[in-house]
Design a protein around this motif. Sequence first.
Motif, mmCIF file in Angstrom:
data_model
loop_
_atom_site.group_PDB
_atom_site.id
_atom_site.type_symbol
_atom_site.label_atom_id
_atom_site.label_comp_id
_atom_site.label_asym_id
_atom_site.label_seq_id
_atom_site.Cartn_x
_atom_site.Cartn_y
_atom_site.Cartn_z
ATOM 1 N N ASN A 112 41.606 37.977 49.428
ATOM 2 C CA ASN A 112 41.015 38.308 48.141
ATOM 3 C C ASN A 112 39.572 38.772 48.285
ATOM 4 O O ASN A 112 39.054 39.493 47.436
ATOM 5 C CB ASN A 112 41.065 37.093 47.207
ATOM 6 C CG ASN A 112 42.478 36.668 46.908
ATOM 7 O OD1 ASN A 112 43.356 37.509 46.778
ATOM 8 N ND2 ASN A 112 42.719 35.376 46.804
ATOM 9 N N THR A 142 29.025 46.113 36.882
ATOM 10 C CA THR A 142 29.480 44.995 36.062
ATOM 11 C C THR A 142 28.983 45.151 34.631
ATOM 12 O O THR A 142 29.711 44.868 33.672
ATOM 13 C CB THR A 142 28.970 43.666 36.646
ATOM 14 O OG1 THR A 142 29.470 43.506 37.962
ATOM 15 C CG2 THR A 142 29.411 42.485 35.793
ATOM 16 N N LYS A 183 32.632 38.022 44.026
ATOM 17 C CA LYS A 183 33.862 38.377 43.317
ATOM 18 C C LYS A 183 33.704 38.227 41.812
ATOM 19 O O LYS A 183 34.263 39.006 41.030
ATOM 20 C CB LYS A 183 35.023 37.480 43.787
ATOM 21 C CG LYS A 183 35.587 37.814 45.135
ATOM 22 C CD LYS A 183 36.863 37.051 45.428
ATOM 23 C CE LYS A 183 36.617 35.585 45.636
ATOM 24 N NZ LYS A 183 37.847 34.878 46.090
ATOM 25 N N ASP A 184 32.956 37.203 41.411
ATOM 26 C CA ASP A 184 32.850 36.872 39.993
ATOM 27 C C ASP A 184 32.308 38.030 39.173
ATOM 28 O O ASP A 184 32.739 38.253 38.037
ATOM 29 C CB ASP A 184 31.951 35.641 39.813
ATOM 30 C CG ASP A 184 32.381 34.497 40.712
ATOM 31 O OD1 ASP A 184 33.213 33.691 40.288
ATOM 32 O OD2 ASP A 184 31.897 34.441 41.862
ATOM 33 N N CYS A 187 34.959 40.770 38.719
ATOM 34 C CA CYS A 187 36.047 40.303 37.856
ATOM 35 C C CYS A 187 35.652 40.297 36.385
ATOM 36 O O CYS A 187 36.418 40.741 35.527
ATOM 37 C CB CYS A 187 36.486 38.896 38.281
ATOM 38 S SG CYS A 187 37.471 38.865 39.795
ATOM 39 N N LEU A 191 37.210 42.532 33.455
ATOM 40 C CA LEU A 191 37.774 41.871 32.278
ATOM 41 C C LEU A 191 37.229 42.506 30.995
ATOM 42 O O LEU A 191 37.962 42.660 30.003
ATOM 43 C CB LEU A 191 37.466 40.376 32.308
ATOM 44 C CG LEU A 191 38.059 39.521 31.185
ATOM 45 C CD1 LEU A 191 39.583 39.587 31.199
ATOM 46 C CD2 LEU A 191 37.581 38.076 31.301
ATOM 47 N N ILE A 222 41.048 43.056 39.050
ATOM 48 C CA ILE A 222 41.170 41.599 38.901
ATOM 49 C C ILE A 222 42.286 41.057 39.785
ATOM 50 O O ILE A 222 42.141 40.017 40.445
ATOM 51 C CB ILE A 222 41.425 41.230 37.423
ATOM 52 C CG1 ILE A 222 40.269 41.719 36.555
ATOM 53 C CG2 ILE A 222 41.608 39.722 37.266
ATOM 54 C CD1 ILE A 222 40.526 41.597 35.060
ATOM 55 N N TYR A 223 43.407 41.768 39.814
ATOM 56 C CA TYR A 223 44.559 41.352 40.622
ATOM 57 C C TYR A 223 44.188 41.238 42.097
ATOM 58 O O TYR A 223 44.662 40.338 42.801
ATOM 59 C CB TYR A 223 45.684 42.362 40.432
ATOM 60 C CG TYR A 223 46.908 42.119 41.274
ATOM 61 C CD1 TYR A 223 47.900 41.241 40.848
ATOM 62 C CD2 TYR A 223 47.083 42.758 42.496
ATOM 63 C CE1 TYR A 223 49.026 41.009 41.620
ATOM 64 C CE2 TYR A 223 48.203 42.537 43.273
ATOM 65 C CZ TYR A 223 49.175 41.667 42.828
ATOM 66 O OH TYR A 223 50.289 41.439 43.603
ATOM 67 N N MET A 225 41.494 40.263 43.385
ATOM 68 C CA MET A 225 40.583 39.166 43.715
ATOM 69 C C MET A 225 40.964 37.829 43.085
ATOM 70 O O MET A 225 41.017 36.807 43.775
ATOM 71 C CB MET A 225 39.155 39.548 43.289
ATOM 72 C CG MET A 225 38.558 40.689 44.083
ATOM 73 S SD MET A 225 36.929 41.186 43.462
ATOM 74 C CE MET A 225 37.399 41.973 41.916
ATOM 75 N N LYS A 226 41.208 37.816 41.780
ATOM 76 C CA LYS A 226 41.469 36.554 41.083
ATOM 77 C C LYS A 226 42.605 36.752 40.097
ATOM 78 O O LYS A 226 42.394 36.922 38.890
ATOM 79 C CB LYS A 226 40.210 36.054 40.360
ATOM 80 C CG LYS A 226 39.071 35.672 41.295
ATOM 81 C CD LYS A 226 37.966 34.943 40.552
ATOM 82 C CE LYS A 226 36.900 34.455 41.516
ATOM 83 N NZ LYS A 226 35.880 33.608 40.847
ATOM 84 N N ILE A 229 43.013 35.024 36.544
ATOM 85 C CA ILE A 229 42.377 35.525 35.324
ATOM 86 C C ILE A 229 43.384 36.318 34.502
ATOM 87 O O ILE A 229 43.456 36.187 33.275
ATOM 88 C CB ILE A 229 41.147 36.389 35.665
ATOM 89 C CG1 ILE A 229 40.075 35.532 36.355
ATOM 90 C CG2 ILE A 229 40.571 37.030 34.397
ATOM 91 C CD1 ILE A 229 38.846 36.327 36.785
ATOM 92 N N PRO A 415 34.279 33.706 33.172
ATOM 93 C CA PRO A 415 35.063 34.625 32.334
ATOM 94 C C PRO A 415 35.363 34.090 30.942
ATOM 95 O O PRO A 415 35.487 34.868 29.990
ATOM 96 C CB PRO A 415 36.356 34.827 33.145
ATOM 97 C CG PRO A 415 35.950 34.607 34.564
ATOM 98 C CD PRO A 415 34.942 33.484 34.476
#
Length: 451
Positions: A112, A142, A183-184, A187, A191, A222-223, A225-226, A229, A415
């Motif tokens: 990831n 971002t 990553k955050d 993501c 989102l 998103i897929y 990495m996390k 979510i 998130p």
Amino acid sequence: MELKDLYITPFYLAIIYMLAYGLRSSVTNVYTKKYFIPALTVKVVGAIALGILYYTLYGGDTNNYYNHAGIIYHAFGDSFAAGWELVTTAGDVTPAISKYVTQMMWFGRGSNEYFVIRVAGVFALLSFCTYTVIAVLFATITFTGMWAMYMTFAKIRPQAYKELAIAVFFLPSVFFWGSGLLKDSLCIGALGWLFYAFYRGTIERKNILRCAVLGASAMGVIYAMKIYILLAFLPPALLWVFNESTQDIRNTAVRWLVKPLFLGLGGVVAAYAIVQLSAADARFNIDKIGAQSKLTADYLQQVSKAEQGSGYNIGAQDGTIGGMVKLAPQAIIVSLFRPFLWEARNPTMGLSALEATYFLYLTIRIFWRVGLFKTLSTIGRVPVLTLCFIFSLIFAISVGVSSGNFGTLVRYKIPLMPFYLAGLYILQSITVASAQPKTRQALKLRQLANA
């Protein structure tokens, strides 16, 4: 961080702000324009501050991402083909990249972290591998998703545009942990674009093809990495769409007859999406998600004890979904309203505790002033509130059960924070507006509509 960060970064910041000022008028209105530059600025400050904190005190993920990006940067210097292969590889090791791959602990299929490294590698090539510039570029991309999120909320409830700016941009945890080389940040930006694509494409039914491409791209980010979510967001998002669709039916009797059909269809689609997404990642397979959550929580609690960190315990997990459900109330409380002020052990936890205290205060105040039943009926009646609170609660359960310590939780939960606080502000705006004279409401709506 190196000396070059000091003299290269201002040049890139000048370019970013020139572009921001040039684009501002095309993506804002008279009410939201004043938040555009401050919102971008807090993202940039958050990205730089996070880098300084990790470089001087913590070490950890952001430094590892930068080191991996540096390997890709040097690969580009040796051979553009080798560098490009490292950016676009599906995880196969070929002779051209083998000597670089051996230096990467996060390389390979199912990693990831490697998606972040791909992006950071491209930014390294564009910035002479300067950490601060890479972090600022992460903050900038971002910010585009966060602005799309804010404008979507502001269009849905323009009367609360000031409060919504706070919810999306100015929560310290969100702009600190959600801006830098992590990553955050990618993501939460993706989102925001996914939220925008759902609203613009399926509810407003405008630019449908473009929104489909944008939404699919955001889901792909998103897929990579996390995936959890997506598992938390898709069901309430589909429910949101179907709730909005039933509101277009003017006949009340027909609407009440059709609504269960829409909800049932939405549930089937959401369940199918969850099964397909979880099947693609063994860690989130429906049959194994409880066990995975237990493993994660146990590991993080051990790390917290070893580092004398701030762990928490909401109860023993047995590795089953049923066990997770039993812990759901405690998980919601810990994710939304903790750490309490007396549980803070360092400045970053102190900021998180202040945010959690504000969430608790605002939640209690709204329920107290409006009343429990009216609050719940309003949430059920207004589709965007249903989305905000169901997503927040699902996400709160997932991260609250699996985190195990506050240091990790504060990153994992960002998130949900804009959605939960935006939901509170929209709920407050609706309930306050219902008590105002209608002429006053109509005047304000006309002013906002003409913005």
